[in-house]
Design an enzyme around this catalytic site. Structure first.
Site, short mmCIF file in Angstrom:
data_model
loop_
_atom_site.label_atom_id
_atom_site.label_comp_id
_atom_site.label_asym_id
_atom_site.label_seq_id
_atom_site.Cartn_x
_atom_site.Cartn_y
_atom_site.Cartn_z
N ASP A 211 0.85 -1.25 -0.09
CA ASP A 211 -0.02 -0.01 0.07
C ASP A 211 0.99 1.25 0.09
OD1 ASP A 211 -2.45 1.52 0.24
OD2 ASP A 211 -1.93 1.85 2.41
N ASP B 10 -1.76 -0.47 6.05
CA ASP B 10 -1.94 0.33 7.48
C ASP B 10 -3.51 0.63 7.89
OD1 ASP B 10 -1.94 2.41 5.93
OD2 ASP B 10 -1.22 3.65 7.14
N ASP C 189 -7.07 -1.76 3.88
CA ASP C 189 -6.24 -2.99 3.47
C ASP C 189 -6.52 -4.36 4.09
OD1 ASP C 189 -4.63 -1.24 2.10
OD2 ASP C 189 -3.74 -0.52 3.89
#
Length: 631
Positions: free
Chosen positions: A322, A517, A521
């Site tokens: 990410d 985080d 996600d």
């Protein structure tokens, strides 16, 4: 293991520990009675000293049911020999040998289950974040109703610091909302009349009146929960290291035991071989190595929530990142201030910062920080307004300012677009002074200091064959970051569902390591072979992940890679070395030189040697990271 309900998982772990305790007590009481009472063990029938052992064997009956279930599914793992040993010991009245095997088998399972995490806690965390009741207007009065009773079109009140229960539109009030749990963006977004709000976002200081545009079950948050649930259910079961080795070792040892029985005609010899062949280095040494590595990781600020991934992380060949908060610090900064001819850079920055003091826009903090860095004097602002779609407006030092975006400018002042610099990667805002183009601010969320070195070392030192960014952010910002740290494969503008689909596809092709985080996600963290969450900002992401890096450092991820690889090496050394010694003892037992009890005692000595070697996994090697000398 990830699909076991939390309560059931805890009961199973405690149950196996209880069996191990009962077996240990049975053996100790037997030895006290035997040597304390000087009881003759060769007299016929079941004596007093045998009762504790029989109770220990009875406690191991549930273990036998599990073994029979595995056998019915044609799973020939490391536990099968132990189960056959218990049954044979019972049939041949070798109760002490049987009780020792129950202790070894249940103790190994309890030891491994001690640190195993159940990923369904993530769904629990998701559900717990949503309010169970909402404040709905009815005939002009507020009433508390169940979240599920809320209908499209209902008007509700969202109090300060509450979680928004549904997707909707603001009818009255001004506030900010933290949508980081859903979008991954660490910004406080301003909310005023006409602004859209999404379920799961956390309200700021103001009270908002919101009209629901969807039911709770159809909201953005509910969709993430649904995707998360599907990801949990569809995650493939990983075959553990001990099971894979045991599948080869078990038939070999069983064949030797049957051959010894056939040649000698003595069933006790069959039991002796089985007892000494019981693969306790697999049942004990591997869990000890895993737990030692869990302890080492904890000392390095890495929480291992699923110990099984320590066996898997060294096999990962695809790294998926990410962006915000993972490859970046999550705090945008002003990188360029481009002003129109005739304008002074310091004046434009001072004017804009003076107005941004009254804004909760995510970029306001960065602009104010830039003004403070240059020690600029700010002025009071008047007639400040920040309506959705119109940008930030106000009067500063007698000048009329508008701070907006390129796309909004195209709708309101298309004639000014030709004065703007060419678009570049990252974030930007356009400044108008008295309806004239005055400047453009460019901002970036800078990559982590160790980001480029970490990405570049994944292939040569850890065997990764593919590295990609999968982000919900805009293409320009993601591309800017990818270019700076050296990632070629970019997937921008991805929803949680799209992230999940990408991770699933990559995981089908090769083992994957996903790093993120935010709550958005969480499904991808669960679907990957190994999911690593950064920081403590999202409880849901932390619960969904297999490991949590508390200080959000890529260097810590590198340490986790090394800990996993080292654990695997030590576990294999302990397991294969111990089994090699066991096979040597099998030969001695097959020739009739070991009784079942002697075989069990010898096996315990081998176990101790294997466990002592496995304990090395808890020691800190130097260095533990490839990046230690760089940052």
């Amino acid at each position: 293991m990830k699909q076991i309900p939390p309560l059931l998982g805890r009961l199973v772990s405690h149950w196996e520990a209880l069996i191990a305790l009962m077996a240990l007590l049975g053996i100790v009481i037997h030895l006290i009675l035997r040597f304390g009472l000087e009881y003759r063990v060769d007299q016929p029938g079941i004596g007093v000293v045998d009762v504790p052992l029989l109770l220990a064997l009875a406690a191991g009956v549930p273990l036998l049911f599990n073994l029979m279930k595995s056998l019915a599914q044609l799973e020939f793992g490391a536990d099968l020999l132990a189960g056959l040993s218990i049954l044979t010991a019972l049939l041949l009245d070798e109760y002490l040998a049987g009780a020792l095997i129950v202790l070894m088998l249940s103790g190994g399972h309890a030891l491994e289950g001690w640190a195993v995490r159940r990923a369904s806690f993530a769904l629990e965390a998701l559900a717990n974040r949503m309010p169970s009741v909402v404040h709905r207007y009815h005939n002009g009065q507020l009433e508390d109703v169940a979240l599920d009773d809320l209908a499209v079109g209902d008007v509700i009140s969202v109090y300060p610091h509450e979680t928004c229960p549904v997707d909707g539109i603001v009818l009255d009030g001004q506030s900010t909302m933290n949508e980081a749990y859903l979008t991954g963006e660490p910004f406080l977004l301003p909310k005023a009349v006409g602004a859209n709000v999404i379920s799961g976002a956390i309200n700021g200081e103001g009270r908002l009146t919101v009209q629901a545009t969807s039911r709770a079950v159809d909201s953005r948050y509910a969709k993430i929960m649904q995707v998360m649930r599907e990801s949990e259910q569809r995650r493939p079961r990983l075959r553990r290291l001990g099971d894979r080795i045991g599948a080869l070792y078990t038939p070999l040892a069983l064949g030797i035991a049957l051959l010894a029985w056939g040649i000698s005609g003595d069933p006790v010899r069959f039991l002796s071989v089985l007892v000494v062949a019981t693969p306790c280095p697999l049942l004990l040494a591997i869990p000890v190595a895993v737990i030692g590595s869990v302890s080492l990781a904890a000392r390095r600020g890495i929480v291992i929530r699923n110990p099984g991934v320590l066996e898997q992380i060294a096999t990962c060949r695809v790294a998926i990142f990410d962006k915000t908060g993972t490859l970046t610090y999550g705090h945008p900064t002003v990188t360029d201030i481009l002003v129109a001819p005739g304008m002074l850079r310091e004046d434009v920055l001072a004017w804009v910062a003076s107005l941004e003091r009254y804004s909760r826009h995510p970029l306001a903090v960065a602009i104010l920080a830039a003004a403070r860095k240059e020690s600029l004097t700010l002025s009071d602002a008047e007639e400040v307004s920040e309506r959705p779609g119109e940008g930030l407006k106000g009067r500063v030092a007698g000048k009329r300012l508008v701070i907006t975006g390129r796309s909004k400018l195209q709708a309101s002042h298309p004639e000014l677009l030709s004065h703007l610099p060419a678009p570049a990667g990252g974030l930007e805002c356009v400044v108008l002074v008295d309806e004239t183009y005055a400047g453009l601010f460019r901002l970036h969320d800078e990559p982590r200091l160790e980001g480029r070195d970490f990405v570049h070392h994944l292939s040569p030192l850890h065997g990764f064959e593919r590295v990609m960014i999968v982000s919900g952010d805009r293409e320009s910002e993601v591309r800017y970051l990818a270019d700076k740290i050296g990632i070629l494969e970019v997937h921008a503008g991805q929803s949680p569902e799209q992230k999940l689909a990408l991770v699933r596809k990559a995981t089908r092709e090769a083992p994957t390591l996903f790093m993120g985080d935010g709550t958005n996600d969480a499904p991808a963290l669960t679907a990957a072979t190994v999911g690593v969450a950064f920081g403590q900002g999202s409880e849901v992401a932390s619960e969904a992940a297999d490991a949590v890096v508390l200080d959000s450092s890529l260097a810590r991820v590198d340490e986790l890679l090394h800990i996993g690889r080292r654990m695997r090496v030590i576990a294999l050394q302990s397991a294969l070395g111990g089994m090699g010694l066991s096979l040597a003892a099998v030969g001695i037992a097959a020739m009739g030189h070991l009784s079942p009890v002697q075989g069990a005692i010898l096996q315990e000595v081998i176990d101790v040697m294997a466990i002592l070697n496995a304990l090395r996994a808890a020691l800190t090697p130097h260095p533990l990271s490839d990046l230690i000398n760089k940052h």
